[in-house]
Write an enzyme that holds these catalytic residues in place. Structure first.
Site, PDB file in Angstrom:
ATOM      1  N   LYS A 196      24.137  77.927  47.510  1.00 49.57           N
ATOM      2  CA  LYS A 196      24.588  79.358  47.109  1.00 49.57           C
ATOM      3  C   LYS A 196      25.690  79.727  48.265  1.00 49.57           C
ATOM      4  O   LYS A 196      25.484  79.560  49.556  1.00 49.57           O
ATOM      5  CB  LYS A 196      23.405  80.034  47.367  1.00 49.57           C
ATOM      6  N   LYS A 248      25.192  78.058  42.876  1.00 44.73           N
ATOM      7  CA  LYS A 248      25.536  79.411  42.369  1.00 44.73           C
ATOM      8  C   LYS A 248      26.768  79.774  43.373  1.00 44.73           C
ATOM      9  O   LYS A 248      26.757  79.746  44.527  1.00 44.73           O
ATOM     10  CB  LYS A 248      24.414  80.234  42.636  1.00 44.73           C
TER      11      LYS A 248
HETATM   12  C1  PBG Z   1      20.207  87.672  46.305  1.00 51.29           C
HETATM   13  C2  PBG Z   1      20.787  87.485  45.220  1.00 51.29           C
HETATM   14  C3  PBG Z   1      22.209  87.782  44.797  1.00 51.29           C
HETATM   15  C4  PBG Z   1      22.548  87.226  43.607  1.00 51.29           C
HETATM   16  C5  PBG Z   1      21.234  86.748  43.173  1.00 51.29           C
HETATM   17  N1  PBG Z   1      20.349  86.851  44.017  1.00 51.29           N
HETATM   18  C6  PBG Z   1      23.420  88.635  45.715  1.00 51.29           C
HETATM   19  C7  PBG Z   1      23.925  87.965  46.976  1.00 51.29           C
HETATM   20  O1  PBG Z   1      23.683  87.032  47.316  1.00 51.29           O
HETATM   21  O2  PBG Z   1      24.616  88.610  47.468  1.00 51.29           O
HETATM   22  C8  PBG Z   1      23.730  87.570  42.730  1.00 51.29           C
HETATM   23  C9  PBG Z   1      23.735  87.345  41.513  1.00 51.29           C
HETATM   24  C10 PBG Z   1      24.908  87.702  40.566  1.00 51.29           C
HETATM   25  O3  PBG Z   1      26.059  88.061  41.255  1.00 51.29           O
HETATM   26  O4  PBG Z   1      24.769  87.861  39.474  1.00 51.29           O
HETATM   27  N2  PBG Z   1      19.010  88.202  46.360  1.00 51.29           N
END
Ligand code: PBG
Length: 324
Positions: A196, A248
């Site tokens: 991520k 992601k």
């Molecule tokens: C963290 C989380 C995020 C997203 C999913 N889980 C935000 C981040 O890491 O700042 C982002 C999902 C998206 O942008 O659609 N709980």
């Protein structure tokens, strides 16, 4: 010289193209991320994600029922609490909005639709970080693991089939696995956000969950410049017992997705995030691209790059246009 090889032969009719298509997208490949907010009387639109809302408990049930009826692969719940605190205590509270939502969705869909939970503290903390803070203000990895362990058990208690740790803390998969097992939840699966990235594409999501974050997540999320590091993260998560792994965002990281898919011996997911949704929606609203074709093309590309599963805010809508 005429060409001796003519790839165009196989493109001459729709039926031939269908015969030789290498990648398909079916409803079962898609997972719908949804937001459920505490204390709403009616669903609240998210301005930067046209068509996406913060659900009330009531409309969340409907969205889950619809997701099941179009044959989606799953639904992923995010909670939007009305109160935040330093340790994100709403995340472990059985009456916290995410756990309530999970319980009600599970009641609604039973085992017909895999119910997944975001296991992360950022929606629940008053500082907006994905973990708890040390006295110096840094995110305390090991203290956070203890909260994640409790949160995952609360989510499994609430009926989640799958928990999805997304905070990028070291050791989160192993710690959650042992907590779930100790609580008797040996069959609750872990979908690990393994790779991520600290991405600008999460911008609209911050609005979606009323994020309190000041600053950034670069001490725990990955540097967009790094691909090899994603393999290290994935290897660790697999060793710790991840049942599925995720990359992601999706579109800007298709190379990473491909390498993770080659490395992984468990199913691989990719998340088409809020900024990807917003970007396509905005261009389509201006008439600059064909919305429906673009949605299918991007999801097909994500599948082609190696995703078994694609999380997309268009899941339900797209499923209605696909063969089962
Ligand atoms: C963290 C989380 C995020 C997203 C999913 N889980 C935000 C981040 O890491 O700042 C982002 C999902 C998206 O942008 O659609 N709980």
């Amino acid at each position: 010289m005429y060409p001796t090889d003519r790839p165009r032969r196989l493109r001459t009719t729709p039926a031939l193209r269908r015969l030789v298509s290498e990648t398909d997208v079916r409803p079962r490949h898609l997972v719908l991320p949804v937001f459920v907010a505490e204390g709403l009387d009616s669903p609240k639109p998210i301005a930067s994600m046209p068509g996406v809302v913060q659900h009330t408990r009531e409309t969340l049930r409907k969205a889950a029922a619809e997701a099941a009826s179009v044959g989606l692969g799953g639904i992923m719940l995010f909670g939007v609490p009305s109160r935040h605190d330093a340790t994100g205590s709403g995340a472990v509270d059985p009456d916290g909005i995410l756990n309530v939502g999970l319980r009600e969705v599970r009641e609604e869909v039973g085992d017909a639709l895999p119910v997944m939970a975001d296991t992360c503290l950022d929606e629940f903390t008053d500082h907006g970080h994905c973990g708890v803070l040390a006295p110096d203000g840094s995110v305390d990895n090991d203290a956070t693991l203890e909260v994640y362990a409790e949160m995952a058990v609360a989510q499994a208690d609430a009926g989640a089939h799958v928990v999805a740790p997304s905070g990028m803390m070291d050791g989160q998969v192993g710690r959650i696995r042992s907590a779930l097992d100790a609580a008797g939840h040996v069959d609750t699966a872990i979908l690990a956000y393994s790779a991520k990235y600290a991405s600008a594409f999460y911008g609209p999501f911050r609005e979606a969950v009323d994020s309190q974050l000041q600053g950034d997540r670069r001490t725990y999320q990955q540097d967009p410049a790094n691909a090899r590091e994603a393999l290290r993260e994935t290897t660790l998560d697999l060793a710790e017992g991840a049942d599925m792994v995720m990359v992601k965002p999706a579109m800007a990281y298709l190379d990473v997705l491909r390498s993770v898919a080659e490395l992984s011996d468990v199913p691989v997911a990719a998340y088409q995030v809020s900024g990807e949704y917003a970007m396509i929606s905005a261009a389509a609203e201006r008439g600059w691209i064909d919305r429906d074709r673009t949605i299918l093309e991007t999801v097909t590309g994500i599948r082609r790059a190696g995703a078994d599963i694609v999380l997309t805010y268009w899941a339900t809508e797209l499923a209605t246009r696909l063969d089962r």
